[in-house]
Design a protein around this motif. Structure first.
Motif, PDB file in Angstrom:
ATOM      1  N   TYR A  34       0.861  -1.184   0.000  1.00 43.80           N
ATOM      2  CA  TYR A  34       0.000   0.000   0.000  1.00 43.80           C
ATOM      3  C   TYR A  34       0.897   1.233   0.000  1.00 43.80           C
ATOM      4  O   TYR A  34       1.747   1.403   0.876  1.00 43.80           O
ATOM      5  CB  TYR A  34      -0.873  -0.004   1.253  1.00 43.80           C
ATOM      6  N   GLU A 198       4.111   4.473  -7.801  1.00 47.89           N
ATOM      7  CA  GLU A 198       3.461   3.906  -8.969  1.00 47.89           C
ATOM      8  C   GLU A 198       4.076   2.552  -9.343  1.00 47.89           C
ATOM      9  O   GLU A 198       3.404   1.642  -9.775  1.00 47.89           O
ATOM     10  CB  GLU A 198       3.658   4.934 -10.088  1.00 47.89           C
ATOM     11  N   ASP A 202       0.296  -1.802  -4.911  1.00 50.80           N
ATOM     12  CA  ASP A 202      -0.919  -2.406  -5.449  1.00 50.80           C
ATOM     13  C   ASP A 202      -2.090  -1.455  -5.234  1.00 50.80           C
ATOM     14  O   ASP A 202      -3.001  -1.365  -6.034  1.00 50.80           O
ATOM     15  CB  ASP A 202      -1.216  -3.724  -4.735  1.00 50.80           C
ATOM     16  N   THR A 203      -2.056  -0.772  -4.093  1.00 49.52           N
ATOM     17  CA  THR A 203      -3.090   0.205  -3.781  1.00 49.52           C
ATOM     18  C   THR A 203      -2.401   1.528  -3.466  1.00 49.52           C
ATOM     19  O   THR A 203      -1.358   1.539  -2.824  1.00 49.52           O
ATOM     20  CB  THR A 203      -3.888  -0.219  -2.530  1.00 49.52           C
ATOM     21  N   ILE A 204      -2.987   2.624  -3.921  1.00 51.53           N
ATOM     22  CA  ILE A 204      -2.395   3.935  -3.650  1.00 51.53           C
ATOM     23  C   ILE A 204      -3.395   4.799  -2.898  1.00 51.53           C
ATOM     24  O   ILE A 204      -4.564   4.893  -3.278  1.00 51.53           O
ATOM     25  CB  ILE A 204      -1.993   4.641  -4.971  1.00 51.53           C
ATOM     26  N   ASN A 217      -7.068   1.073  -6.255  1.00 52.79           N
ATOM     27  CA  ASN A 217      -6.279   0.044  -6.836  1.00 52.79           C
ATOM     28  C   ASN A 217      -5.438   0.681  -7.950  1.00 52.79           C
ATOM     29  O   ASN A 217      -5.944   1.508  -8.697  1.00 52.79           O
ATOM     30  CB  ASN A 217      -7.335  -0.891  -7.425  1.00 52.79           C
ATOM     31  N   TYR A 218      -4.179   0.295  -8.071  1.00 47.43           N
ATOM     32  CA  TYR A 218      -3.318   0.932  -9.058  1.00 47.43           C
ATOM     33  C   TYR A 218      -3.882   0.800 -10.477  1.00 47.43           C
ATOM     34  O   TYR A 218      -3.847   1.727 -11.259  1.00 47.43           O
ATOM     35  CB  TYR A 218      -1.903   0.353  -8.980  1.00 47.43           C
ATOM     36  N   LYS A 219      -4.443  -0.391 -10.752  1.00 48.33           N
ATOM     37  CA  LYS A 219      -4.971  -0.628 -12.107  1.00 48.33           C
ATOM     38  C   LYS A 219      -6.112   0.339 -12.419  1.00 48.33           C
ATOM     39  O   LYS A 219      -6.228   0.838 -13.533  1.00 48.33           O
ATOM     40  CB  LYS A 219      -5.465  -2.062 -12.235  1.00 48.33           C
ATOM     41  N   LEU A 221      -6.478   3.316 -11.130  1.00 49.30           N
ATOM     42  CA  LEU A 221      -5.893   4.644 -11.303  1.00 49.30           C
ATOM     43  C   LEU A 221      -5.327   4.803 -12.715  1.00 49.30           C
ATOM     44  O   LEU A 221      -5.437   5.842 -13.333  1.00 49.30           O
ATOM     45  CB  LEU A 221      -4.754   4.845 -10.308  1.00 49.30           C
ATOM     46  N   LYS A 222      -4.714   3.729 -13.145  1.00 49.05           N
ATOM     47  CA  LYS A 222      -4.069   3.750 -14.455  1.00 49.05           C
ATOM     48  C   LYS A 222      -5.084   4.037 -15.569  1.00 49.05           C
ATOM     49  O   LYS A 222      -4.749   4.638 -16.583  1.00 49.05           O
ATOM     50  CB  LYS A 222      -3.421   2.383 -14.649  1.00 49.05           C
TER      51      LYS A 222
END
Ligand SMILES: Nc1ncnc2c1ncn2[C@@H]1O[C@H](COP(=O)(O)OP(=O)(O)O)[C@@H](O)[C@H]1O
Ligand SMILES: [Mg+2]
Length: 307
Positions: A34, A198, A202-204, A217-219, A221-222
């Motif tokens: 995280y 980044e 896995d989580t931001i 979730n990073y995905k 955000l992307k």
């Protein structure tokens, strides 16, 4: 109850009247990394200190391993490793000697615990070099070795790559990732550098002036990293009709009457330009754009960005 290793509920910290952390609820998943992202002064260290019991919360709740931290401190803290501020190592002792002292203080009895921890961070056991001669990168590694000697299930790292050169940053990032993947340690890490978080998390969680602006979730955000065609023109509403009727474009936004964003980026820019122009719409600019994650952070943190 979800499988969170850390969960805070409306966590708040006030220093006199100043609110350093404001109603923050974070959710750290088991076995994941995280990343707490925020500029200097955002409240990252304060949150970590509250989780570790180094400073008290003004209000709110913290649970770690699914249990209230206050009621279960004795059982919870031995299962956590942390670096908050640079640990006070003795300058005239070697890394191994330093770790031996900390191991003794913390009642670590496993014989190869020190060697094992040094191996993980890539430092030599029984190296003769004294701490004061260490590079900043080696100091950070020793700090992490110290934090993982007792094989914690959860690691809390406050800006572990601060001040390191790019190569040092890559190396530390690599073994933080390994700790998570191979040893299945859950990790809460903070940084003020977007690219660093980044590549790791896995989580931001984005923290700004004590407020958690977003937790994703990073995905996900992307996905905000969208490509689009930007057109500056004399009449967006007129243009929109043409885009729909002649180009079958429906995925667009009108920002104001002089600019329009088209998200269907496979369309022919030159042709759009030509058709708009012959329809008596003045096109002053038409171009392909790409909003980076950085642009997104700038937007939600009010313009100045994070890094
Ligand atoms: N002991 C303290 N006394 C008063 N204010 C503090 C103290 N510690 C932190 N602060 C303030 O709280 C805010 C958040 O600080 P901090 O958690 O250190 O942010 P970060 O780690 O994100 O840089 C800052 O405005 C800082 O000045
Ligand atoms: Mg800090």
């Amino acid at each position: 109850m979800k499988d969170y290793v850390i969960e805070t509920k409306n966590l708040t910290k006030k220093f006199d009247k100043q609110v350093a952390v404001n109603n923050v609820s974070i959710h750290v998943h088991k076995g994941k990394i995280y990343g707490l992202l925020g500029r200097n002064g955002a409240g990252k260290t304060t949150i970590m200190k509250m989780i570790l019991g180094l400073t008290s919360a003004t209000s709110g709740k913290i649970s770690v391993f699914g249990k209230n931290i206050k009621k279960n401190a004795k059982h919870i803290y031995p299962r956590i490793g942390a670096i908050i501020e640079t640990p006070g190592f003795y300058p005239n002792l070697t890394g191994t000697e330093n770790l031996k002292i900390f191991a003794k203080l913390r009642g670590i009895t496993r014989k190869d615990a020190i060697k094992h921890a040094l191996d993980i961070v890539g430092l030599k056991y029984n190296d003769k070099k004294i701490f004061s001669k260490y590079s900043l990168g080696m100091k950070q590694r020793l700090g992490i070795a110290n934090a993982i000697m007792h094989e914690p299930e959860l690691l809390i790292l406050d800006e572990p790559t601060n001040g390191l050169d790019p190569i040092g940053i890559v190396e530390i990032r690599k073994f933080i990732k390994n700790l998570c993947l191979e040893k299945e340690i859950s990790i809460l890490i903070s940084s003020h550098i977007l690219t660093e978080i980044e590549q790791l998390a896995d989580t931001i969680g984005i923290l700004h002036n004590g407020n958690l602006l977003e937790e994703s979730n990073y995905k996900d955000l992307k996905k905000r990293n969208r490509k689009y065609i930007m057109i500056n023109l004399s009449s967006a509403s007129k243009a929109a009709r043409i885009l729909e009727q002649q180009f079958n474009i429906f995925d667009y936004d009108i920002e104001d009457d002089t600019s329009i964003r088209i998200y269907e980026t496979d369309k022919d820019i030159a042709k759009i330009n030509k058709v708009l122009t012959i329809s008596n719409i003045e096109v002053s600019n038409i171009r392909n754009c790409n909003d980076s994650l950085e642009d997104y952070f700038k937007k939600i943190t009010g313009g100045e960005g994070i890094a």
